[in-house]
Design a protein around this motif. Sequence first.
Motif, PDB file in Angstrom:
ATOM      1  N   ASP A 293       1.174  13.434   0.169  1.00 47.66           N
ATOM      2  CA  ASP A 293       0.519  12.423   1.023  1.00 47.66           C
ATOM      3  C   ASP A 293      -0.470  11.581   0.216  1.00 47.66           C
ATOM      4  O   ASP A 293      -0.575  10.371   0.410  1.00 47.66           O
ATOM      5  CB  ASP A 293      -0.267  13.087   2.163  1.00 47.66           C
ATOM      6  N   ALA A 294      -1.194  12.245  -0.674  1.00 45.37           N
ATOM      7  CA  ALA A 294      -2.181  11.514  -1.477  1.00 45.37           C
ATOM      8  C   ALA A 294      -1.471  10.557  -2.416  1.00 45.37           C
ATOM      9  O   ALA A 294      -1.875   9.400  -2.580  1.00 45.37           O
ATOM     10  CB  ALA A 294      -3.037  12.502  -2.275  1.00 45.37           C
ATOM     11  N   PHE A 295      -0.398  11.018  -3.028  1.00 43.33           N
ATOM     12  CA  PHE A 295       0.322  10.149  -3.957  1.00 43.33           C
ATOM     13  C   PHE A 295       0.902   8.937  -3.220  1.00 43.33           C
ATOM     14  O   PHE A 295       0.803   7.796  -3.698  1.00 43.33           O
ATOM     15  CB  PHE A 295       1.432  10.921  -4.687  1.00 43.33           C
ATOM     16  N   VAL A 296       1.491   9.179  -2.048  1.00 40.56           N
ATOM     17  CA  VAL A 296       2.104   8.070  -1.292  1.00 40.56           C
ATOM     18  C   VAL A 296       1.032   7.055  -0.893  1.00 40.56           C
ATOM     19  O   VAL A 296       1.231   5.841  -1.027  1.00 40.56           O
ATOM     20  CB  VAL A 296       2.860   8.602  -0.053  1.00 40.56           C
ATOM     21  N   THR A 297      -0.116   7.549  -0.442  1.00 38.69           N
ATOM     22  CA  THR A 297      -1.195   6.635  -0.062  1.00 38.69           C
ATOM     23  C   THR A 297      -1.645   5.815  -1.263  1.00 38.69           C
ATOM     24  O   THR A 297      -1.800   4.599  -1.195  1.00 38.69           O
ATOM     25  CB  THR A 297      -2.403   7.433   0.495  1.00 38.69           C
ATOM     26  N   TRP A 298      -1.806   6.514  -2.403  1.00 40.36           N
ATOM     27  CA  TRP A 298      -2.196   5.816  -3.625  1.00 40.36           C
ATOM     28  C   TRP A 298      -1.146   4.743  -3.980  1.00 40.36           C
ATOM     29  O   TRP A 298      -1.489   3.594  -4.294  1.00 40.36           O
ATOM     30  CB  TRP A 298      -2.336   6.825  -4.778  1.00 40.36           C
ATOM     31  N   ALA A 299       0.126   5.127  -3.924  1.00 40.70           N
ATOM     32  CA  ALA A 299       1.211   4.205  -4.310  1.00 40.70           C
ATOM     33  C   ALA A 299       1.220   2.992  -3.375  1.00 40.70           C
ATOM     34  O   ALA A 299       1.404   1.853  -3.822  1.00 40.70           O
ATOM     35  CB  ALA A 299       2.560   4.921  -4.276  1.00 40.70           C
ATOM     36  N   GLU A 300       0.989   3.227  -2.080  1.00 40.87           N
ATOM     37  CA  GLU A 300       0.986   2.100  -1.129  1.00 40.87           C
ATOM     38  C   GLU A 300      -0.152   1.138  -1.445  1.00 40.87           C
ATOM     39  O   GLU A 300       0.028  -0.080  -1.471  1.00 40.87           O
ATOM     40  CB  GLU A 300       0.871   2.621   0.309  1.00 40.87           C
ATOM     41  N   ILE A 301      -1.315   1.700  -1.703  1.00 43.04           N
ATOM     42  CA  ILE A 301      -2.479   0.838  -1.980  1.00 43.04           C
ATOM     43  C   ILE A 301      -2.230   0.024  -3.261  1.00 43.04           C
ATOM     44  O   ILE A 301      -2.399  -1.188  -3.287  1.00 43.04           O
ATOM     45  CB  ILE A 301      -3.760   1.685  -2.137  1.00 43.04           C
ATOM     46  N   PHE A 302      -1.799   0.707  -4.308  1.00 47.55           N
ATOM     47  CA  PHE A 302      -1.672  -0.003  -5.592  1.00 47.55           C
ATOM     48  C   PHE A 302      -0.505  -0.968  -5.612  1.00 47.55           C
ATOM     49  O   PHE A 302      -0.604  -2.026  -6.231  1.00 47.55           O
ATOM     50  CB  PHE A 302      -1.602   0.996  -6.764  1.00 47.55           C
ATOM     51  N   THR A 303       0.600  -0.646  -4.964  1.00 41.81           N
ATOM     52  CA  THR A 303       1.714  -1.602  -4.977  1.00 41.81           C
ATOM     53  C   THR A 303       1.347  -2.833  -4.148  1.00 41.81           C
ATOM     54  O   THR A 303       1.742  -3.944  -4.477  1.00 41.81           O
ATOM     55  CB  THR A 303       3.035  -0.984  -4.480  1.00 41.81           C
ATOM     56  N   GLN A 304       0.569  -2.628  -3.073  1.00 47.36           N
ATOM     57  CA  GLN A 304       0.179  -3.784  -2.261  1.00 47.36           C
ATOM     58  C   GLN A 304      -0.906  -4.620  -2.937  1.00 47.36           C
ATOM     59  O   GLN A 304      -0.830  -5.838  -2.995  1.00 47.36           O
ATOM     60  CB  GLN A 304      -0.327  -3.331  -0.895  1.00 47.36           C
ATOM     61  N   MET A 305      -1.936  -3.929  -3.467  1.00 51.97           N
ATOM     62  CA  MET A 305      -3.090  -4.660  -3.985  1.00 51.97           C
ATOM     63  C   MET A 305      -2.917  -5.109  -5.435  1.00 51.97           C
ATOM     64  O   MET A 305      -3.438  -6.137  -5.827  1.00 51.97           O
ATOM     65  CB  MET A 305      -4.350  -3.781  -3.921  1.00 51.97           C
ATOM     66  N   ARG A 306      -2.230  -4.285  -6.241  1.00 52.81           N
ATOM     67  CA  ARG A 306      -2.160  -4.578  -7.682  1.00 52.81           C
ATOM     68  C   ARG A 306      -0.722  -4.550  -8.183  1.00 52.81           C
ATOM     69  O   ARG A 306      -0.464  -4.288  -9.365  1.00 52.81           O
ATOM     70  CB  ARG A 306      -2.996  -3.543  -8.469  1.00 52.81           C
ATOM     71  N   GLY A 307       0.219  -4.807  -7.275  1.00 56.29           N
ATOM     72  CA  GLY A 307       1.637  -4.704  -7.645  1.00 56.29           C
ATOM     73  C   GLY A 307       1.992  -5.535  -8.861  1.00 56.29           C
ATOM     74  O   GLY A 307       2.731  -5.090  -9.744  1.00 56.29           O
ATOM     75  N   GLU A 308       1.440  -6.741  -8.954  1.00 57.31           N
ATOM     76  CA  GLU A 308       1.805  -7.611 -10.077  1.00 57.31           C
ATOM     77  C   GLU A 308       1.320  -7.044 -11.409  1.00 57.31           C
ATOM     78  O   GLU A 308       1.815  -7.418 -12.471  1.00 57.31           O
ATOM     79  CB  GLU A 308       1.303  -9.049  -9.848  1.00 57.31           C
ATOM     80  N   SER A 309       0.355  -6.110 -11.330  1.00 58.55           N
ATOM     81  CA  SER A 309      -0.161  -5.498 -12.564  1.00 58.55           C
ATOM     82  C   SER A 309       0.642  -4.283 -13.011  1.00 58.55           C
ATOM     83  O   SER A 309       0.490  -3.817 -14.133  1.00 58.55           O
ATOM     84  CB  SER A 309      -1.612  -5.043 -12.364  1.00 58.55           C
ATOM     85  N   LEU A 310       1.453  -3.745 -12.121  1.00 57.76           N
ATOM     86  CA  LEU A 310       2.216  -2.539 -12.465  1.00 57.76           C
ATOM     87  C   LEU A 310       3.563  -2.973 -13.036  1.00 57.76           C
ATOM     88  O   LEU A 310       4.540  -3.129 -12.312  1.00 57.76           O
ATOM     89  CB  LEU A 310       2.436  -1.666 -11.221  1.00 57.76           C
ATOM     90  N   LEU A 311       3.612  -3.194 -14.336  1.00 52.94           N
ATOM     91  CA  LEU A 311       4.866  -3.681 -14.917  1.00 52.94           C
ATOM     92  C   LEU A 311       5.928  -2.597 -14.852  1.00 52.94           C
ATOM     93  O   LEU A 311       7.081  -2.851 -14.539  1.00 52.94           O
ATOM     94  CB  LEU A 311       4.651  -4.139 -16.354  1.00 52.94           C
TER      95      LEU A 311
END
Length: 386
Positions: A293-311
């Motif tokens: 659950d923690a990983f999924v929440t983290w992944a949702e936040i980062f893909t939404q907020m910083r997706g362009e930074s995650l090459l």
Amino acid sequence: MAISDEQFERIATTVITGFLGSGKTTLLNALLTQDGMDNTAVLINEFGEIGLDHLLVREVSEDVVLLNSGCICCSVRGDLISGLRDLFVKRTRGEIPAFDRVIIETTGLADPAPILHTLMTDPLLTTKFRLDSVVTTVDAIHGSGQLDQHPESVKQAAVADRILMTKSDLADDTTRTALEARLRALNPAAPIYQVINGDIAVSKLFNAGLYDPETKSMDVQKWLRDEAYDHHGDEPHDHEHSHDHDHSRDDAHDHGHDHHGHSHDHSHDHDVNRHDDHIQSFCITFDEPLHWDAFVTWAEIFTQMRGESLLRVKGILNLVGEDAPVAIHAVQHVFHPPASLPAWPSDDHRSKIVFITKDLGPQVIRESLYHLNAAVSETGNTAPTS
Ligand SMILES: Nc1nc2c(ncn2[C@@H]2O[C@H](COP(=O)(O)OP(=O)(O)OP(=O)(O)O)[C@@H](O)[C@H]2O)c(=O)[nH]1
């Protein structure tokens, strides 16, 4: 999340990218004549560029030809993705041989991330194709200048699974060594091959993905290559190749020990205006099992907020309540469906996540995931709401 046959049956896809004039067509031309290209379909921009006449067996349609190596060659006008869909439809109808591998040549100015992104999100393509490798050509003479001038060329090198330093016959040792060091810093895990006139065995370019169709198994170590980030040898937790000292960034003060003893940031001072100074590659390791659950929440936040930074993000997770590890893979705003692996590849059962990022350092990633995990632990396996 079990390994289904379906995952192995998807068509392995290699993307060839590289700056204008860096030798993509020369490489393809050389590859098309090699044995071992049967069952491969190649998508190129123009038949004319490659000069296929001497390799041609028959013309299947205006855009598709069959070559004597058994390879199908398809000329794509415009959209690569619709070219790939068309090819799949022809295969399904039996109009062309049932290829099990695809090579896509991108145009020289292409930012590869949106192409990888589409391969991972298009509803038809994700069920029929799987990304096997990204091969990037870098001109031994002009590569360094192109990295200076063009952010796309930096991204092309950063997301590669294999880097081919082309025209290595034209560059002297010093130039090649300097370029190799720069590429290695941008992308520690990708093997770098020096190539002359596209002369390289096709086998070196393939099977960089998680799934090995020959053994029907998953080779995590070959895929993740987290040891490539282990260059400092003084701290086992967090290994970074970082080139960014832009102190305006949120996590720019990532200079060493964080609150959890998990960080050594070995950043170096460079000219902050260089495009590759914005790219960072690092591996984050967690000793404690993570809550899904923690990983999924983290992944949702980062893909939404910083997706362009995650090459590119690849990882193997030790999850609370799971004996076997789970592999995760993301490009920008999209995470692939996770895959349960049958067993740990070694005695090291720590979660390891490898990142190639743009303007995003390890500390903010590590701390946010750490805190989310601690919050889920405290609340008893429930994803935190804030
Ligand atoms: N000497 C030398 N020349 C090379 C080598 N590889 C490519 N070239 C030459 O470099 C030029 C550009 O190569 P291409 O293969 O057309 O490059 P490309 O990346 O497909 O170019 P675009 O399609 O314009 O992006 C051609 O004249 C090639 O003959 C090499 O290893 N050595």
